[in-house]
Design an enzyme around this catalytic site. Structure first.
Site, PDB file in Angstrom:
ATOM      1  N   GLU A   1      28.836  50.622   8.189  1.00  0.00           N
ATOM      2  CA  GLU A   1      27.794  50.867   9.183  1.00  0.00           C
ATOM      3  C   GLU A   1      27.615  52.385   9.257  1.00  0.00           C
ATOM      4  O   GLU A   1      28.366  53.077   9.938  1.00  0.00           O
ATOM      5  CB  GLU A   1      28.162  50.284  10.543  1.00  0.00           C
ATOM      6  CG  GLU A   1      26.978  50.341  11.506  1.00  0.00           C
ATOM      7  CD  GLU A   1      27.266  49.681  12.841  1.00  0.00           C
ATOM      8  OE1 GLU A   1      26.300  49.258  13.508  1.00  0.00           O
ATOM      9  OE2 GLU A   1      28.444  49.592  13.234  1.00  0.00           O
TER      10      GLU A   1
ATOM     11  N   ALA B   1      25.886  54.882  18.745  1.00  0.00           N
ATOM     12  CA  ALA B   1      27.188  55.537  18.829  1.00  0.00           C
ATOM     13  C   ALA B   1      27.623  56.122  17.487  1.00  0.00           C
ATOM     14  O   ALA B   1      28.817  56.157  17.173  1.00  0.00           O
ATOM     15  CB  ALA B   1      28.223  54.554  19.350  1.00  0.00           C
ATOM     16  N   HIS B   2      26.657  56.569  16.701  1.00  0.00           N
ATOM     17  CA  HIS B   2      26.944  57.291  15.459  1.00  0.00           C
ATOM     18  C   HIS B   2      26.496  58.742  15.636  1.00  0.00           C
ATOM     19  O   HIS B   2      25.476  59.009  16.281  1.00  0.00           O
ATOM     20  CB  HIS B   2      26.204  56.659  14.273  1.00  0.00           C
ATOM     21  CG  HIS B   2      26.680  55.277  13.938  1.00  0.00           C
ATOM     22  ND1 HIS B   2      27.493  55.008  12.868  1.00  0.00           N
ATOM     23  CD2 HIS B   2      26.451  54.079  14.544  1.00  0.00           C
ATOM     24  CE1 HIS B   2      27.757  53.713  12.815  1.00  0.00           C
ATOM     25  NE2 HIS B   2      27.129  53.127  13.826  1.00  0.00           N
TER      26      HIS B   2
ATOM     27  N   HIS C   1      20.039  49.760  13.077  1.00  0.00           N
ATOM     28  CA  HIS C   1      19.901  51.165  13.481  1.00  0.00           C
ATOM     29  C   HIS C   1      18.623  51.724  12.857  1.00  0.00           C
ATOM     30  O   HIS C   1      18.640  52.698  12.120  1.00  0.00           O
ATOM     31  CB  HIS C   1      21.131  51.969  13.053  1.00  0.00           C
ATOM     32  CG  HIS C   1      22.337  51.677  13.893  1.00  0.00           C
ATOM     33  ND1 HIS C   1      22.636  52.385  15.025  1.00  0.00           N
ATOM     34  CD2 HIS C   1      23.309  50.732  13.757  1.00  0.00           C
ATOM     35  CE1 HIS C   1      23.754  51.903  15.569  1.00  0.00           C
ATOM     36  NE2 HIS C   1      24.179  50.892  14.811  1.00  0.00           N
TER      37      HIS C   1
ATOM     38  N   ARG D   1       2.227  44.575  21.122  1.00  0.00           N
ATOM     39  CA  ARG D   1       1.286  45.113  20.139  1.00  0.00           C
ATOM     40  C   ARG D   1       1.981  45.655  18.889  1.00  0.00           C
ATOM     41  O   ARG D   1       1.346  45.766  17.841  1.00  0.00           O
ATOM     42  CB  ARG D   1       0.427  46.217  20.779  1.00  0.00           C
ATOM     43  CG  ARG D   1      -0.655  45.674  21.702  1.00  0.00           C
ATOM     44  CD  ARG D   1      -1.642  46.753  22.115  1.00  0.00           C
ATOM     45  NE  ARG D   1      -1.035  47.767  22.967  1.00  0.00           N
ATOM     46  CZ  ARG D   1      -0.960  47.671  24.297  1.00  0.00           C
ATOM     47  NH1 ARG D   1      -1.455  46.598  24.903  1.00  0.00           N
ATOM     48  NH2 ARG D   1      -0.408  48.620  25.005  1.00  0.00           N
TER      49      ARG D   1
ATOM     50  N   GLY E   1      27.301  40.130  27.558  1.00  0.00           N
ATOM     51  CA  GLY E   1      26.617  40.326  28.821  1.00  0.00           C
ATOM     52  C   GLY E   1      26.222  41.756  29.088  1.00  0.00           C
ATOM     53  O   GLY E   1      25.631  42.057  30.132  1.00  0.00           O
TER      54      GLY E   1
ATOM     55  N   ASP F   1      31.423  43.428  17.374  1.00  0.00           N
ATOM     56  CA  ASP F   1      31.133  44.863  17.330  1.00  0.00           C
ATOM     57  C   ASP F   1      32.179  45.611  18.155  1.00  0.00           C
ATOM     58  O   ASP F   1      31.890  46.616  18.813  1.00  0.00           O
ATOM     59  CB  ASP F   1      29.718  45.163  17.836  1.00  0.00           C
ATOM     60  CG  ASP F   1      29.259  46.593  17.517  1.00  0.00           C
ATOM     61  OD1 ASP F   1      29.877  47.237  16.644  1.00  0.00           O
ATOM     62  OD2 ASP F   1      28.307  47.073  18.154  1.00  0.00           O
TER      63      ASP F   1
ATOM     64  N   ALA G   1      28.713  52.021  23.257  1.00  0.00           N
ATOM     65  CA  ALA G   1      29.484  52.429  22.083  1.00  0.00           C
ATOM     66  C   ALA G   1      30.335  51.267  21.587  1.00  0.00           C
ATOM     67  O   ALA G   1      31.562  51.264  21.716  1.00  0.00           O
ATOM     68  CB  ALA G   1      30.353  53.638  22.407  1.00  0.00           C
ATOM     69  N   GLY G   2      29.683  50.257  21.049  1.00  0.00           N
ATOM     70  CA  GLY G   2      30.411  49.068  20.647  1.00  0.00           C
ATOM     71  C   GLY G   2      30.780  48.243  21.860  1.00  0.00           C
ATOM     72  O   GLY G   2      30.270  48.446  22.969  1.00  0.00           O
TER      73      GLY G   2
END
Length: 412
Positions: free
Chosen positions: A148, A159-160, A214, A246, A268, A292, A333-334
């Protein structure tokens, strides 16, 4: 009732479970029986009542009682997580001991097959990480490696570290695959920049899953990526152009196009429960639950690192620290999920039928990455399974015919 009679036995070479419900990867039926010998399943079907099980393999002649599970409990394939960055306080990119720790954390929660996901880093560091991860795949601890980054859209970095992202490059991937010993099974890539479709095509031709993620791709750019060989979408809705009436972007492509598997994070936080339930029902058999998870899965709240970025975990929610990432801090972040929790949340929080949630955590991810021996209960497959109680909590985990962490089965 003697509670000792209801303890999952450790170290069996031959075993049988009987349950009121058996999910084989496709259907939820019952009552049913699952048998294994050594590290492989030998029978999945209707129970044969009134007899014990006699070992015929490595434990030849050894008789083992059949374990009858309480009413309302379910046997299912071990969970398959194809997008996971770590757990138990460790990230997969932190070395061999960290790999073992993260694998153990998720395995005890029912994930018997896991792919290690990397985070964007300088290329030399990524190659070093991949060499370690490749060895773990060869040793059988990991199902494969998921890259990733670094070929992601800067505007959807999440979060990269945006400063480390790069334009898609076939030669760079080849060097990374070589470092990993050919164990990279999936790559998340933004297909819209120059070179994006070329990389997607290159991956597909080599049997590597190209996952759109991403990304700032439009609906048409996402469709072209599928035409070039992409076969998945990474964590739908998150870190991609949003669905708009649209300009629908890649989300509508993912929902409409039957060529693609689609990841969803059921915590959630990443998705509202109603959105998660809607997406799972719309996608049907193409839905794939992923954790993740970052290092804080199965670990306390506190301060962590995800790649080069600082992360703060509070109340089980991981977010970038102020000043980091594409949102100046605060970006998700994950997660701190395990697939056990994801399945339970999908059923109880999003109102999804158990069959759909279990499929999305077992046979669907296995099919997505071409792992034929996991994700199903059928003769010849690995003897990987989970025992779930009536509240969808994991009570026992079997991997390759051995109980990972035997858990007590309470008396009725």
């Amino acid at each position: 009732m003697d509670r000792g009679r209801h303890r999952l036995p450790a170290g069996l070479t031959v075993g049988v479970l009987r349950a009121g419900q058996v999910f084989d990867g496709e259907r939820l039926t019952g009552p049913g029986e699952v048998r294994w010998e050594g590290d492989r399943l030998t029978l999945v079907g209707a129970p044969e009542t009134g007899r014990a099980v006699e070992g015929q393999g490595a434990g030849g002649g050894r008789r083992e009682p059949c374990l009858e599970l309480p009413a309302g409990w379910t046997v299912a394939p071990g969970f398959v997580d194809v997008h996971c960055h770590g757990g138990g306080g460790a990230a997969f990119t932190e070395g061999a001991e960290a790999v073992r720790r993260a694998v153990g954390t998720h395995r005890r929660a029912g994930t018997t097959s896991v792919m290690a996901s990397t985070v964007t880093a300088p290329l030399p560091a990524l190659r070093e990480q991949l060499a370690v991860l490749g060895e773990a795949v060869v040793e059988g601890d990991l199902l494969g490696v998921h890259l990733e980054g670094p070929w992601l859209a800067p505007g959807k970095a999440g979060a990269h570290d945006p400063g480390l992202l790069r334009a898609p490059d076939v030669a760079e991937f080849d060097a990374m695959q070589a470092a990993a010993g050919g164990t990279v099974r999936m790559v998340t890539v933004a297909p819209e920049p120059s070179g994006g479709e070329e990389l997607v095509r290159h991956l597909a031709e080599r049997g590597v899953v190209a996952a759109v993620g991403h990304t700032e791709a439009t609906l048409e750019e996402a469709r072209r990526a599928l035409g070039a060989g992409a076969s998945a979408f990474t964590h739908l809705f998150n870190a991609m152009r949003p669905l708009h009436h649209r300009e629908p972007g890649p989300v509508l492509t993912a929902l409409q196009d039957d060529r693609a598997w689609v990841e969803l994070i059921a915590d959630g936080v990443h998705l509202a429960p109603d959105v998660l339930g809607w997406a799972l029902r719309a996608l049907g058999e193409r839905a794939v639950l992923v954790s993740d998870a970052m290092a804080a899965a199965g670990a306390p709240d506190g301060d962590y690192r995800l790649g080069s970025l600082d992360v703060r975990v509070e109340a089980g929610v991981a977010r970038l620290a102020p000043g980091d990432g594409d949102a100046g801090g605060g970006a998700i972040a994950g997660s701190t999920l395990t697939l056990e929790r994801a399945v339970r949340f999908a059923i109880e929080g999003a109102g999804v039928e158990p069959v759909a949630a279990l499929r999305a955590a077992t046979s669907a991810p296995a099919a997505m990455v071409g792992a034929a021996d996991v994700g199903h209960l059928r003769p010849g497959a690995w003897a990987d399974l989970v025992v779930l109680d009536a509240g969808w909590t994991v009570r026992g985990v079997l991997r390759h015919g051995q109980w990972v962490r035997p858990r007590e089965v309470p008396g009725a």
